[in-house]
Write a protein that holds these residues in place. Structure first.
Motif, PDB file in Angstrom:
ATOM      1  N   THR A   2       0.833  -1.188   0.000  1.00 34.49           N
ATOM      2  CA  THR A   2       0.000   0.000   0.000  1.00 34.49           C
ATOM      3  C   THR A   2       0.871   1.243   0.000  1.00 34.49           C
ATOM      4  N   PRO A   3       0.389   2.329  -0.572  1.00 38.93           N
ATOM      5  CA  PRO A   3       1.183   3.564  -0.598  1.00 38.93           C
ATOM      6  C   PRO A   3       1.279   4.170   0.792  1.00 38.93           C
ATOM      7  N   TYR A   4       2.331   4.987   0.992  1.00 35.27           N
ATOM      8  CA  TYR A   4       2.520   5.669   2.271  1.00 35.27           C
ATOM      9  C   TYR A   4       1.491   6.771   2.468  1.00 35.27           C
ATOM     10  N   THR A   5       0.935   7.270   1.377  1.00 34.91           N
ATOM     11  CA  THR A   5      -0.002   8.379   1.452  1.00 34.91           C
ATOM     12  C   THR A   5      -1.085   8.211   0.398  1.00 34.91           C
ATOM     13  N   THR A   6      -2.209   8.834   0.607  1.00 34.97           N
ATOM     14  CA  THR A   6      -3.284   8.796  -0.389  1.00 34.97           C
ATOM     15  C   THR A   6      -3.186   9.957  -1.360  1.00 34.97           C
ATOM     16  N   SER A   7      -2.231  10.844  -1.146  1.00 41.61           N
ATOM     17  CA  SER A   7      -2.064  12.005  -2.006  1.00 41.61           C
ATOM     18  C   SER A   7      -1.624  11.596  -3.404  1.00 41.61           C
ATOM     19  N   LYS A   8      -2.142  12.263  -4.404  1.00 39.34           N
ATOM     20  CA  LYS A   8      -1.755  12.014  -5.796  1.00 39.34           C
ATOM     21  C   LYS A   8      -0.577  12.899  -6.205  1.00 39.34           C
ATOM     22  N   ARG A   9      -0.189  13.844  -5.350  1.00 37.87           N
ATOM     23  CA  ARG A   9       0.901  14.764  -5.664  1.00 37.87           C
ATOM     24  C   ARG A   9       2.245  14.105  -5.407  1.00 37.87           C
ATOM     25  N   ALA A  10       3.236  14.516  -6.192  1.00 37.31           N
ATOM     26  CA  ALA A  10       4.591  13.994  -6.022  1.00 37.31           C
ATOM     27  C   ALA A  10       5.130  14.382  -4.653  1.00 37.31           C
ATOM     28  N   THR A  11       5.865  13.472  -4.047  1.00 34.65           N
ATOM     29  CA  THR A  11       6.465  13.713  -2.752  1.00 34.65           C
ATOM     30  C   THR A  11       7.589  14.731  -2.874  1.00 34.65           C
ATOM     31  N   LYS A  12       7.627  15.683  -1.966  1.00 38.47           N
ATOM     32  CA  LYS A  12       8.691  16.689  -1.932  1.00 38.47           C
ATOM     33  C   LYS A  12       9.579  16.391  -0.728  1.00 38.47           C
ATOM     34  N   GLU A  47       4.959  -1.347   9.132  1.00 39.04           N
ATOM     35  CA  GLU A  47       4.523  -1.188  10.522  1.00 39.04           C
ATOM     36  C   GLU A  47       5.711  -1.240  11.486  1.00 39.04           C
ATOM     37  N   ASP A  48       6.677  -2.151  11.213  1.00 43.93           N
ATOM     38  CA  ASP A  48       7.874  -2.221  12.065  1.00 43.93           C
ATOM     39  C   ASP A  48       8.674  -0.929  11.991  1.00 43.93           C
ATOM     40  N   GLN A  49       8.826  -0.384  10.783  1.00 37.99           N
ATOM     41  CA  GLN A  49       9.564   0.865  10.614  1.00 37.99           C
ATOM     42  C   GLN A  49       8.848   2.009  11.329  1.00 37.99           C
ATOM     43  N   LEU A  50       7.539   2.095  11.136  1.00 41.35           N
ATOM     44  CA  LEU A  50       6.770   3.178  11.758  1.00 41.35           C
ATOM     45  C   LEU A  50       6.761   3.067  13.278  1.00 41.35           C
ATOM     46  N   ALA A  51       6.785   1.848  13.809  1.00 39.70           N
ATOM     47  CA  ALA A  51       6.825   1.664  15.261  1.00 39.70           C
ATOM     48  C   ALA A  51       8.112   2.226  15.845  1.00 39.70           C
ATOM     49  N   ALA A  52       9.236   2.018  15.156  1.00 40.32           N
ATOM     50  CA  ALA A  52      10.514   2.572  15.625  1.00 40.32           C
ATOM     51  C   ALA A  52      10.468   4.093  15.613  1.00 40.32           C
ATOM     52  N   TYR A  53       9.928   4.669  14.544  1.00 40.46           N
ATOM     53  CA  TYR A  53       9.802   6.129  14.467  1.00 40.46           C
ATOM     54  C   TYR A  53       8.878   6.649  15.570  1.00 40.46           C
ATOM     55  N   ALA A  54       7.807   5.929  15.849  1.00 41.38           N
ATOM     56  CA  ALA A  54       6.863   6.355  16.888  1.00 41.38           C
ATOM     57  C   ALA A  54       7.541   6.381  18.257  1.00 41.38           C
ATOM     58  N   LEU A  55       8.384   5.381  18.549  1.00 40.05           N
ATOM     59  CA  LEU A  55       9.098   5.355  19.820  1.00 40.05           C
ATOM     60  C   LEU A  55      10.036   6.551  19.949  1.00 40.05           C
ATOM     61  N   ILE A  56      10.704   6.882  18.854  1.00 41.08           N
ATOM     62  CA  ILE A  56      11.599   8.042  18.874  1.00 41.08           C
ATOM     63  C   ILE A  56      10.809   9.325  19.097  1.00 41.08           C
ATOM     64  N   ASN A  57       9.706   9.480  18.386  1.00 45.30           N
ATOM     65  CA  ASN A  57       8.882  10.681  18.545  1.00 45.30           C
ATOM     66  C   ASN A  57       8.321  10.787  19.951  1.00 45.30           C
TER      67      ASN A  57
END
Length: 150
Positions: A2-12, A47-57
């Motif tokens: 699945t995509p990281y975002t639902t946005s149709k715009r190019a990532t900046k 999900e594993d990657q996002l969990a690590a980022y969540a712990l840091i945040n």
């Protein structure tokens, strides 16, 4: 997946806008593999990657931090091109030192997860593996983990 975002715009990002082109090497390699009808496997989940980022945040919100040397993109590129993966690992460790246990969450623990995946996949397949350079070196780097496993 699945995509990281639902946005149709190019990532900046700091690397500019993708405008329909992959701007990161791992995405380029993945698209190349798909275009060559090669199988692609993930070594860890989003999900594993996002969990690590969540712990840091969460740690940053709680005010757990210390000073750190910030790494410029130019310096990182220079070291990457020199092939000094130990220096890259050291720089990443310093970069993550402003948050308690961030290096442990972002690098070390993920190294063991990815090494498990590589160990399993290499027994069944011929592999080309793309992993961030900071994950390769050091006593708990993926190369050392796999070497110790034979």
């Amino acid at each position: 997946g699945t995509p990281y975002t639902t946005s149709k715009r190019a990532t900046k990002t700091n690397y500019d806008s993708e405008d329909g082109r992959p701007q990161f090497l791992d995405l380029y390699l993945q698209l190349l593999a798909y275009n060559l009808n090669k199988k692609c496997y993930t070594l860890e989940s989003i999900e594993d990657q996002l969990a690590a980022y969540a712990l840091i945040n969460k740690s940053r919100v709680l005010g757990i931090s210390s000073p750190t040397e910030k790494v410029s993109q130019e310096k990182l590129m220079e070291i990457y091109l020199s092939g000094n993966i130990e220096r890259i690992r050291e720089m990443m460790e310093r970069q993550l030192s402003d948050t308690k246990d961030a290096y442990q969450w972002m690098i070390t623990e993920r190294n063991f997860i990815m090494a498990d995946g590589i160990d399993t996949l290499c027994k069944k397949n011929s592999l080309f593996i793309a992993i961030g350079a900071a994950h390769l070196a050091g006593p708990t780097g993926i190369l050392q983990i796999l070497k110790e496993r034979g």
